[in-house]
Design a protein around this motif. Structure first.
Motif, PDB file in Angstrom:
ATOM      1  N   ILE A 496     -20.005  73.201  24.697  1.00  0.00           N
ATOM      2  CA  ILE A 496     -18.845  72.433  25.190  1.00  0.00           C
ATOM      3  C   ILE A 496     -17.913  73.313  26.016  1.00  0.00           C
ATOM      4  O   ILE A 496     -17.441  72.929  27.084  1.00  0.00           O
ATOM      5  CB  ILE A 496     -18.078  71.799  24.010  1.00  0.00           C
ATOM      6  N   SER A 497     -17.672  74.519  25.518  1.00  0.00           N
ATOM      7  CA  SER A 497     -16.767  75.416  26.236  1.00  0.00           C
ATOM      8  C   SER A 497     -17.307  75.716  27.638  1.00  0.00           C
ATOM      9  O   SER A 497     -16.569  75.693  28.626  1.00  0.00           O
ATOM     10  CB  SER A 497     -16.603  76.702  25.423  1.00  0.00           C
ATOM     11  N   HIS A 498     -18.598  75.954  27.727  1.00  0.00           N
ATOM     12  CA  HIS A 498     -19.232  76.198  29.030  1.00  0.00           C
ATOM     13  C   HIS A 498     -19.071  74.973  29.933  1.00  0.00           C
ATOM     14  O   HIS A 498     -18.738  75.084  31.111  1.00  0.00           O
ATOM     15  CB  HIS A 498     -20.713  76.521  28.823  1.00  0.00           C
ATOM     16  N   LEU A 499     -19.296  73.819  29.332  1.00  0.00           N
ATOM     17  CA  LEU A 499     -19.180  72.564  30.076  1.00  0.00           C
ATOM     18  C   LEU A 499     -17.762  72.404  30.637  1.00  0.00           C
ATOM     19  O   LEU A 499     -17.560  72.023  31.799  1.00  0.00           O
ATOM     20  CB  LEU A 499     -19.515  71.408  29.137  1.00  0.00           C
ATOM     21  N   LEU A 500     -16.773  72.737  29.782  1.00  0.00           N
ATOM     22  CA  LEU A 500     -15.373  72.603  30.229  1.00  0.00           C
ATOM     23  C   LEU A 500     -15.100  73.544  31.404  1.00  0.00           C
ATOM     24  O   LEU A 500     -14.423  73.167  32.365  1.00  0.00           O
ATOM     25  CB  LEU A 500     -14.413  72.907  29.067  1.00  0.00           C
ATOM     26  N   PHE A 501     -15.650  74.762  31.311  1.00  0.00           N
ATOM     27  CA  PHE A 501     -15.481  75.697  32.432  1.00  0.00           C
ATOM     28  C   PHE A 501     -16.110  75.131  33.700  1.00  0.00           C
ATOM     29  O   PHE A 501     -15.518  75.168  34.772  1.00  0.00           O
ATOM     30  CB  PHE A 501     -16.121  77.048  32.103  1.00  0.00           C
ATOM     31  N   ASP A 502     -17.310  74.592  33.548  1.00  0.00           N
ATOM     32  CA  ASP A 502     -18.005  74.028  34.709  1.00  0.00           C
ATOM     33  C   ASP A 502     -17.169  72.929  35.351  1.00  0.00           C
ATOM     34  O   ASP A 502     -17.032  72.853  36.567  1.00  0.00           O
ATOM     35  CB  ASP A 502     -19.368  73.460  34.288  1.00  0.00           C
ATOM     36  N   LEU A 503     -16.603  72.080  34.476  1.00  0.00           N
ATOM     37  CA  LEU A 503     -15.793  70.975  35.004  1.00  0.00           C
ATOM     38  C   LEU A 503     -14.506  71.508  35.642  1.00  0.00           C
ATOM     39  O   LEU A 503     -14.034  70.998  36.656  1.00  0.00           O
ATOM     40  CB  LEU A 503     -15.444  69.989  33.874  1.00  0.00           C
ATOM     41  N   MET A 504     -13.964  72.571  35.057  1.00  0.00           N
ATOM     42  CA  MET A 504     -12.679  73.102  35.496  1.00  0.00           C
ATOM     43  C   MET A 504     -12.779  73.770  36.865  1.00  0.00           C
ATOM     44  O   MET A 504     -11.916  73.591  37.716  1.00  0.00           O
ATOM     45  CB  MET A 504     -12.192  74.115  34.455  1.00  0.00           C
ATOM     46  N   VAL A 505     -13.837  74.563  37.058  1.00  0.00           N
ATOM     47  CA  VAL A 505     -13.898  75.359  38.291  1.00  0.00           C
ATOM     48  C   VAL A 505     -14.743  74.693  39.371  1.00  0.00           C
ATOM     49  O   VAL A 505     -15.066  75.303  40.378  1.00  0.00           O
ATOM     50  CB  VAL A 505     -14.482  76.770  38.017  1.00  0.00           C
ATOM     51  N   ARG A 506     -15.077  73.445  39.177  1.00  0.00           N
ATOM     52  CA  ARG A 506     -15.955  72.763  40.124  1.00  0.00           C
ATOM     53  C   ARG A 506     -15.411  72.866  41.568  1.00  0.00           C
ATOM     54  O   ARG A 506     -16.121  73.160  42.493  1.00  0.00           O
ATOM     55  CB  ARG A 506     -16.105  71.319  39.703  1.00  0.00           C
ATOM     56  N   LYS A 507     -14.103  72.560  41.682  1.00  0.00           N
ATOM     57  CA  LYS A 507     -13.556  72.480  43.039  1.00  0.00           C
ATOM     58  C   LYS A 507     -12.956  73.822  43.493  1.00  0.00           C
ATOM     59  O   LYS A 507     -13.364  74.390  44.492  1.00  0.00           O
ATOM     60  CB  LYS A 507     -12.492  71.381  43.109  1.00  0.00           C
ATOM     61  N   SER A 508     -11.984  74.308  42.721  1.00  0.00           N
ATOM     62  CA  SER A 508     -11.289  75.516  43.173  1.00  0.00           C
ATOM     63  C   SER A 508     -11.902  76.750  42.529  1.00  0.00           C
ATOM     64  O   SER A 508     -11.478  77.189  41.482  1.00  0.00           O
ATOM     65  CB  SER A 508      -9.806  75.424  42.797  1.00  0.00           C
ATOM     66  N   ALA A 509     -12.885  77.285  43.163  1.00  0.00           N
ATOM     67  CA  ALA A 509     -13.586  78.402  42.548  1.00  0.00           C
ATOM     68  C   ALA A 509     -13.018  79.752  42.970  1.00  0.00           C
ATOM     69  O   ALA A 509     -13.653  80.772  42.825  1.00  0.00           O
ATOM     70  CB  ALA A 509     -15.069  78.323  42.899  1.00  0.00           C
ATOM     71  N   LYS A 510     -11.824  79.748  43.504  1.00  0.00           N
ATOM     72  CA  LYS A 510     -11.228  81.003  43.986  1.00  0.00           C
ATOM     73  C   LYS A 510     -10.648  81.830  42.838  1.00  0.00           C
ATOM     74  O   LYS A 510     -10.801  83.026  42.760  1.00  0.00           O
ATOM     75  CB  LYS A 510     -10.114  80.688  44.996  1.00  0.00           C
ATOM     76  N   LYS A 511      -9.945  81.128  41.919  1.00  0.00           N
ATOM     77  CA  LYS A 511      -9.212  81.863  40.886  1.00  0.00           C
ATOM     78  C   LYS A 511      -9.414  81.189  39.531  1.00  0.00           C
ATOM     79  O   LYS A 511      -9.537  79.959  39.462  1.00  0.00           O
ATOM     80  CB  LYS A 511      -7.706  81.865  41.249  1.00  0.00           C
TER      81      LYS A 511
END
Lengths: 514, 386
Positions: A496-511
């Motif tokens: 789940i934690s990995h999934l949340l990261f994937d969802l979180m950084v989908r668009k703004s992968a700069k920071k």
């Protein structure tokens, strides 16, 4: 959204939805509290299986005696030579063949041998084992019936090992009564009184020069009934519990609770004859060798009438006697190994304080994670909450009870869940520090941390499985909660934690907020 | 946020000192357990009766001991629990001297508990009972329902439930005024006051363990612990190396021994929930150990040719941030339990407080050095074979 990401979301939502469905509403009907948290009674008892062998031996003796007489075989004496051993002394050598035939036909569970003028029988080990086993099964059934007659909710009556029975009755607020109810062997007998009640044995035996006559025995009144005295009663019972046909609670002529009974035809006939011949004498009603009451026989009691047992009962005690007599006697004696009574007040208190402490702790940990790891910390917090949700869902599904040691298991698993996230985050930070891009730092962080998380969780799960296998009550409760929440841990902290990261950084992968 | 830049402390430089210190503590503990104070076994593992009682008015241990003295049970251990001064734990230590059969023994223990309760109660309530009143602090819900139902048909169950719930929350009803605010009808409320009295004490729990069950529980707890340690040994040996498995077991044995020693020194009782606590410490410790081992394994691949001790130092340093954060949060959790968790959980929380500190120490100064020693004894032979 990438396709496999979609499937991951579906899986995550499904698992969480199922957990909530299983555990909701979060109350007693779903999450069972163990006795230490809820209050109740825990008894561990041992069935004295030797009793069953002894009873069988006695019966075999009387059976064989009858057969010997019927087949006009001569003998001097039948004797019990210990556990499951019988000797028949004075058998004649010329009737050995006939005796063998008799044993072969009627005593198949017994090994036999002849020495001189003696025949020796011993119960076959397999038959003895079967008898012991049966006595435990029957005892469990009897206890089950007795407890069920009381209407306790969720009683747990379990066989443990060869000869032990565990009784757990949550939420019972009058444990003394239950203990009494189970403890009674419930051999009910009516015997004629020769003398008594007397305050002590010397007074009782004055008329017989201080000697107990061969055909009589001394019994005490049940101290609980306020029947303190001593009685001299006939050894042979007029009728016993086996002769009972019906039994129910009534009130006697003084409006006190009492128990009425009627007898089967055989017992009824005996009762009628004995009461007719003994008008004006006392007849003692005896439960497990304690005199409950000793009413005067005022008239011949016909077989249709039955009778009433009076004994200064409280309504509850009268009810209990009915339950005990209906459920039948225990097939063997019972020995108590362990008795624990946890009052509901203690349970309520400890769960309230435990919950408060747990809440304070979890809130503090969550606050720390968010302050320290910012948005990523929020991921960990979500994973942690889901972890607890899944744990509750699984506890509800398996009907496992939450106990104090179980809470210890939860603390360990929460600690390890936090640790898993910390391990991952620190790895991600290391990757970012060496200049990796956000997406690859996340992937690397997870995969590098995975082996440590997997190994430590699996090691602990393995140890918990052994604890469950070899441990007793509280240790098992600990092991169950631990295994469930570590499995949940692997799912939430990694997946789940990995999934949340994937969802979180989908668009703004700069920071990355970490 | 960053705790600190990855430090480079040479932890293992002090390995002999650290091992010596651990050895000294364990030795002192073992000597203390074997020859002096011993381990105080709770009723679970010993035998006897443990009572928890709550009084209507605050009292002190001395007074309770005096009451017990009047029936010759003055040697019983009396311990105040909670902060109200109304809760006490009483452990009847008078053993049943004549050593009758087990069956009689547990009954003798039970009788002892009855005797204690009777002594504490004294003649409390005798006059009230003679007037036909019942003890509101002793009555069960069913009987209370029956009592109320006979006077107020239809409203008995609800009123009884409310009163019992209030009693369960408070532990004991000390004053009839506590029943105000439960939403009882005035007539029910005054009926209760007319028909019941408030007994001076209530039994919160009562546990009796017979000699056979005691030794059985003891044996099973030891067996379960040994088997679970063996399970870990095998798994770690398979996933890492035999040396790591052996080191992990040494570490865990040290954790258990030090905890036991501290329990012996502080005279706290060992019972089944405490065993769960010790296992939890072992769980945290093994978790720490594996995290370090994992890092060492990874670094060994990256830093070929570097001595194992250096790799270990680097790995411990790399994990330091994680160690401090994780142990810190666990410490936080346990501290909350220790401070707010209440009497029942207090012993357990105390254990965990020691355990979290001990676990980190043993991971660094027990597991890594043992691997080093193992490698220096057996490592070269393995290398030659390859």
């Amino acid at each position: 959204m990438k396709k496999n990401l979609q499937w991951k979301v579906v899986l995550a939502v499904a698992v969480i939805g199922l957990s909530i469905f299983l555990a909701y509403p979060f109350n007693d009907t779903k999450i069972h509290r163990g006795l230490d948290l809820k209050g109740g009674i825990h008894l561990s008892l041992q069935v004295i299986t030797d009793d069953a062998i002894n009873i069988e031996t006695d019966q075999e003796i009387s059976r064989l005696e009858e057969l010997f007489k019927k087949n006009s075989l001569t003998y001097q004496k039948f004797a019990k030579e210990g556990l499951g051993r019988i000797s028949i002394q004075g058998t004649l050598a010329d009737q050995e063949g006939k005796t063998r035939d008799l044993f072969d036909q009627y005593s198949r569970d017994w090994d036999y041998s002849f020495t001189g003028d003696r025949a020796n029988l011993s119960l076959k080990p397999l038959a003895a084992q079967a008898l012991r086993d049966m006595s435990v099964v029957q005892a469990k059934e009897t206890i089950d019936n007795r407890v069920n007659g009381l209407g306790v909710s969720e009683p747990l009556i379990q066989r443990q090992g060869n000869d032990k029975i565990i009784v757990e009755l949550p939420g019972v607020d009058n444990p003394e009564r239950i203990k009494d109810l189970i403890k009674v062997t419930a051999i009910l007998e009516w015997k004629l009184v020769k003398a008594g009640p007397a305050p002590d044995e010397a007074t009782l035996l004055q008329a017989t020069n201080g000697q107990v006559p061969d055909d009589a025995e001394v019994l005490r009144g049940d101290p609980k009934r306020g029947q303190g005295g001593f009685y001299l009663v006939n050894k042979v019972a007029v009728v016993t519990g086996k002769d009972l046909r019906t039994i129910r609670r009534v009130t006697d002529e003084w409006n006190n609770p009492a128990v009425s009974f009627s007898l089967n035809s055989d017992g009824g006939a005996r009762f009628e004859q004995v009461t007719g011949a003994n008008i004006g004498k006392q007849i003692a009603i005896i439960l497990d060798n304690k005199v409950q009451s000793a009413p005067l026989v005022e008239a011949r009691i016909s077989r249709a009438q039955g009778g009433v047992i009076q004994g200064r009962f409280s309504p509850q005690e009268a009810d209990d006697l009915v339950v005990i007599l209906r459920a039948g006697a225990l097939p063997a004696g019972i020995k108590y190994l362990e008795e624990r009574t946890i009052g509901p007040a203690l349970g309520a208190d400890s769960i309230r304080q435990g919950l408060l402490a747990g809440l304070v702790a979890i809130v503090a940990v969550m606050a720390f994670m968010i302050v320290f790891y910012k948005l990523s910390g929020a991921n960990a917090v979500i994973a942690l909450i889901l972890n607890v949700l899944i744990l509750f869902g699984a506890l509800a599904y398996f009907k496992a009870a939450l106990t104090l040691p179980g809470i210890a298991g939860i603390i360990l698993s929460i600690g390890m869940a936090v640790d898993a996230n910390v391990l991952i985050f620190e790895r991600i930070k290391e990757e970012l520090a060496v200049g990796k891009g956000v997406a690859s730092a996340i992937t690397q962080g997870f995969s590098r941390a995975f082996s440590a998380i997997f190994d430590s969780n699996l090691t602990t799960i393995i140890s918990a499985v052994f604890l469950f296998q070899f441990g007793t009550g509280p240790i098992r409760g600990y092991a169950v909660t631990l295994v469930i929440s570590l499995l949940a841990n692997l799912f939430t902290a990694v997946f789940i934690s990995h999934l949340l990261f994937d969802l979180m950084v989908r668009k703004s992968a700069k920071k990355l907020s970490i | 946020m960053q705790l600190f830049k990855t430090p480079s402390i040479r932890f293992l430089k002090y390995k002999y000192l650290a091992l010596g210190l651990a050895f000294a503590i364990v030795l002192a503990g073992v000597i203390n357990i074997a020859f002096f104070k011993g381990l105080k076994l709770g009723v679970d593992f010993g035998e006897g009766t443990l009572l928890r009682i709550m009084l209507k008015t605050p009292s002190d241990e001395g007074h309770i001991r005096d009451l017990l003295q009047t029936v010759g049970l003055g040697k019983s251990q009396v311990q105040k629990s909670g902060s109200s001064g109304r809760e006490f734990q009483i452990r009847a230590v008078e053993s049943v001297r004549t050593k009758p059969s087990d069956k009689e023994q547990i009954e003798a223990h039970e009788a002892l508990a009855d005797k204690i309760i009777a002594a504490l109660k004294g003649d409390d309530g005798t006059a009230e009972r003679a007037r036909g009143l019942v003890d509101l602090n002793g009555i069960d819900e069913r009987s209370l329902t029956a009592l109320l139902e006979s006077a107020f048909p239809g409203s008995g169950p609800e009123a009884a439930r409310a009163i019992i719930a209030q009693r369960n929350t408070a532990g004991i009803v000390a004053d009839f005024r506590e029943l105000d605010g439960l939403g009882l009808k005035p007539e029910v409320r005054s009926y209760i006051q007319d028909k019941t009295y408030l007994g001076k004490m209530t039994t919160l729990s009562r546990e009796t363990v017979g000699p056979q069950a005691g030794s059985d529980l003891r044996r099973k707890a030891v067996l379960a612990t040994i088997w679970s340690l063996m399970g870990m040994l095998v798994y770690i040996a398979l996933r890492f190396k035999v040396a790591n498995g052996v080191a992990a077991i040494f570490t865990l044995a040290q954790d258990v021994l030090i905890t036991m020693s501290i329990y012996s020194f502080t005279s706290r009782e060992i019972n089944l929930p405490i065993i769960a606590g010790i296992l939890t410490i072992v769980g945290f410790s093994i978790n720490d150990t594996i995290v370090i081992f994992d890092r060492v394994r990874e670094n060994q691949k990256l830093m070929r040719g570097k001595p194992l001790e250096d790799v270990m130092n680097i790995s411990i340093n790399q994990c330091l941030g994680r160690t401090i954060i994780t142990s810190g949060t666990v410490f936080l959790t346990v501290m909350a339990l220790f401070l707010f968790g209440g009497e029942v959980i207090n012993d357990f929380a105390f254990l965990m407080l020691i355990g979290t500190i001990e676990g980190v120490y043993s991971t660094v100064y027990m597991s890594c050095p043992v691997v080093l020693f193992w490698q220096s004894w057996f490592g070269s032979k393995n290398a030659r074979r390859r």
